[in-house]
Design a protein around this motif. Structure first.
Motif, mmCIF file in Angstrom:
data_model
loop_
_atom_site.group_PDB
_atom_site.id
_atom_site.type_symbol
_atom_site.label_atom_id
_atom_site.label_comp_id
_atom_site.label_asym_id
_atom_site.label_seq_id
_atom_site.Cartn_x
_atom_site.Cartn_y
_atom_site.Cartn_z
ATOM 1 N N ALA A 50 -34.457 -44.838 4.704
ATOM 2 C CA ALA A 50 -34.261 -43.429 3.907
ATOM 3 C C ALA A 50 -32.823 -43.068 3.834
ATOM 4 C CB ALA A 50 -35.157 -42.477 4.693
ATOM 5 N N PHE A 51 -32.441 -42.865 2.727
ATOM 6 C CA PHE A 51 -31.261 -42.382 2.227
ATOM 7 C C PHE A 51 -31.177 -41.146 1.529
ATOM 8 C CE2 PHE A 51 -31.090 -46.970 2.308
ATOM 9 C CZ PHE A 51 -30.039 -47.293 3.070
ATOM 10 N N TYR A 52 -30.611 -39.947 2.070
ATOM 11 C CA TYR A 52 -30.579 -38.773 1.625
ATOM 12 C C TYR A 52 -29.691 -38.644 0.658
ATOM 13 C CZ TYR A 52 -33.581 -37.088 5.382
ATOM 14 O OH TYR A 52 -34.608 -36.886 6.200
ATOM 15 N N HIS A 53 -29.776 -38.256 -0.645
ATOM 16 C CA HIS A 53 -28.883 -37.936 -1.531
ATOM 17 C C HIS A 53 -27.577 -37.223 -1.208
ATOM 18 C CE1 HIS A 53 -31.705 -39.097 -5.034
ATOM 19 N NE2 HIS A 53 -32.245 -39.798 -4.182
ATOM 20 N N ARG A 54 -27.747 -36.335 -0.234
ATOM 21 C CA ARG A 54 -26.505 -35.692 0.146
ATOM 22 C C ARG A 54 -25.609 -36.458 0.992
ATOM 23 N NH1 ARG A 54 -30.331 -33.605 4.074
ATOM 24 N NH2 ARG A 54 -29.968 -34.418 6.137
ATOM 25 N N TYR A 55 -25.993 -37.860 1.400
ATOM 26 C CA TYR A 55 -25.197 -38.765 1.875
ATOM 27 C C TYR A 55 -24.133 -39.338 0.961
ATOM 28 C CZ TYR A 55 -28.361 -39.246 5.825
ATOM 29 O OH TYR A 55 -29.412 -38.772 6.854
ATOM 30 N N PHE A 56 -24.443 -39.464 -0.320
ATOM 31 C CA PHE A 56 -23.713 -39.914 -1.418
ATOM 32 C C PHE A 56 -22.832 -38.930 -1.795
ATOM 33 C CE2 PHE A 56 -27.588 -42.316 -1.224
ATOM 34 C CZ PHE A 56 -27.164 -43.558 -1.578
ATOM 35 N N ILE A 57 -23.183 -37.644 -2.560
ATOM 36 C CA ILE A 57 -22.590 -36.682 -3.165
ATOM 37 C C ILE A 57 -21.376 -36.267 -2.343
ATOM 38 C CG2 ILE A 57 -22.760 -34.254 -3.854
ATOM 39 C CD1 ILE A 57 -25.773 -34.834 -4.301
ATOM 40 N N GLY A 58 -20.435 -36.209 -3.090
ATOM 41 C CA GLY A 58 -18.974 -35.766 -2.334
ATOM 42 C C GLY A 58 -18.127 -37.041 -1.892
ATOM 43 N N LYS A 59 -18.775 -38.247 -1.629
ATOM 44 C CA LYS A 59 -18.025 -39.498 -1.296
ATOM 45 C C LYS A 59 -17.841 -40.169 -2.492
ATOM 46 C CE LYS A 59 -20.392 -39.922 3.017
ATOM 47 N NZ LYS A 59 -21.067 -40.545 3.892
ATOM 48 N N PRO A 60 -16.695 -40.955 -2.038
ATOM 49 C CA PRO A 60 -16.181 -42.020 -3.381
ATOM 50 C C PRO A 60 -16.916 -43.196 -3.566
ATOM 51 C CG PRO A 60 -14.808 -42.223 -1.267
ATOM 52 C CD PRO A 60 -15.811 -41.095 -0.980
ATOM 53 N N TYR A 61 -17.148 -43.456 -4.855
ATOM 54 C CA TYR A 61 -17.654 -44.725 -5.105
ATOM 55 C C TYR A 61 -17.263 -45.925 -4.413
ATOM 56 C CZ TYR A 61 -20.130 -42.523 -9.183
ATOM 57 O OH TYR A 61 -20.934 -41.869 -9.968
ATOM 58 N N GLY A 62 -17.908 -46.611 -4.054
ATOM 59 C CA GLY A 62 -17.719 -47.922 -3.008
ATOM 60 C C GLY A 62 -17.839 -47.806 -1.633
ATOM 61 N N TYR A 69 -32.131 -43.654 9.545
ATOM 62 C CA TYR A 69 -32.626 -44.211 10.969
ATOM 63 C C TYR A 69 -32.026 -45.840 10.835
ATOM 64 C CZ TYR A 69 -36.292 -45.620 8.031
ATOM 65 O OH TYR A 69 -37.144 -46.100 6.847
ATOM 66 N N GLY A 70 -32.035 -46.668 11.890
ATOM 67 C CA GLY A 70 -31.586 -48.052 12.207
ATOM 68 C C GLY A 70 -30.361 -48.243 11.788
ATOM 69 N N LYS A 71 -29.787 -49.537 11.561
ATOM 70 C CA LYS A 71 -28.616 -49.860 11.015
ATOM 71 C C LYS A 71 -28.251 -50.331 9.594
ATOM 72 C CE LYS A 71 -27.939 -51.315 15.745
ATOM 73 N NZ LYS A 71 -27.836 -52.451 16.844
ATOM 74 N N SER A 72 -29.141 -50.040 8.832
ATOM 75 C CA SER A 72 -29.326 -50.638 7.518
ATOM 76 C C SER A 72 -28.369 -49.671 6.520
ATOM 77 C CB SER A 72 -30.448 -50.386 6.834
ATOM 78 O OG SER A 72 -31.828 -51.217 7.378
ATOM 79 N N PHE A 73 -27.746 -50.143 5.614
ATOM 80 C CA PHE A 73 -26.785 -49.558 4.719
ATOM 81 C C PHE A 73 -26.713 -50.256 3.437
ATOM 82 C CE2 PHE A 73 -24.435 -53.071 6.560
ATOM 83 C CZ PHE A 73 -24.176 -53.693 5.637
#
Length: 158
Positions: A50-62, A69-73
């Protein structure tokens, strides 16, 4: 200096920030790309977690985005016509990078050209040609299938 593929991806997109409403290409692995339109408050659930969109917003591309949860990315990449044609779930035959390059060269496309395309399909070739004729060129494209036409129109707006 030796760099692996993931390090090269990060270096390519460094400094560009993801924001709400952006289309992000998700590098899930060497044989898997997907895409996502960021919407604050939403969650992407896939086989990696599960990836919350807030994990992306505000971070640089790449950026490497870790699952809740877990170690996935996965890696969040900026959308380009080349990555889009790989990540897109096909509605029609996709023209790959090499074929698109050959077509663009054969048509002698350059900035400012006007192109008439018959059969928009998935829009991947349209985007490849648009990249060649930008910033002053124009593409007129026609798609007879109303479902494909609407899908492509929506994706072009994004």
């Amino acid at each position: 200096i030796k760099m692996n593929f993931a390090d090269k991806l990060v270096a390519t997109y460094e400094g560009r920030i993801m924001k709400d409403g952006d289309i992000v290409i998700l590098y899930e692995g060497h044989d898997s790309l997907d895409y996502l339109t960021l919407k604050n408050g939403s969650i992407l659930n896939n086989k990696f977690g599960a990836f919350y969109h807030r994990y992306f917003i505000g971070k640089p591309y790449g950026s490497k985005i870790i699952a809740s949860y877990g170690k996935s990315f996965l890696y969040a990449l900026q959308c380009t016509p080349e990555l889009w044609s790989v990540a897109l779930k096909t509605r029609t035959q996709i023209v790959d990078d090499i074929d698109g390059s050959v077509v663009a060269m054969a048509l002698d496309l350059y900035p400012g050209c006007v192109v008439a395309e018959s059969g928009t399909g998935s829009g991947c070739m349209t985007l490849a040609m648009a990249r060649c004729i930008a910033p002053t060129g124009h593409i007129h494209t026609y798609e007879y299938n109303p479902n494909r036409a609407e899908a492509a129109k929506g994706e072009f707006k994004q």
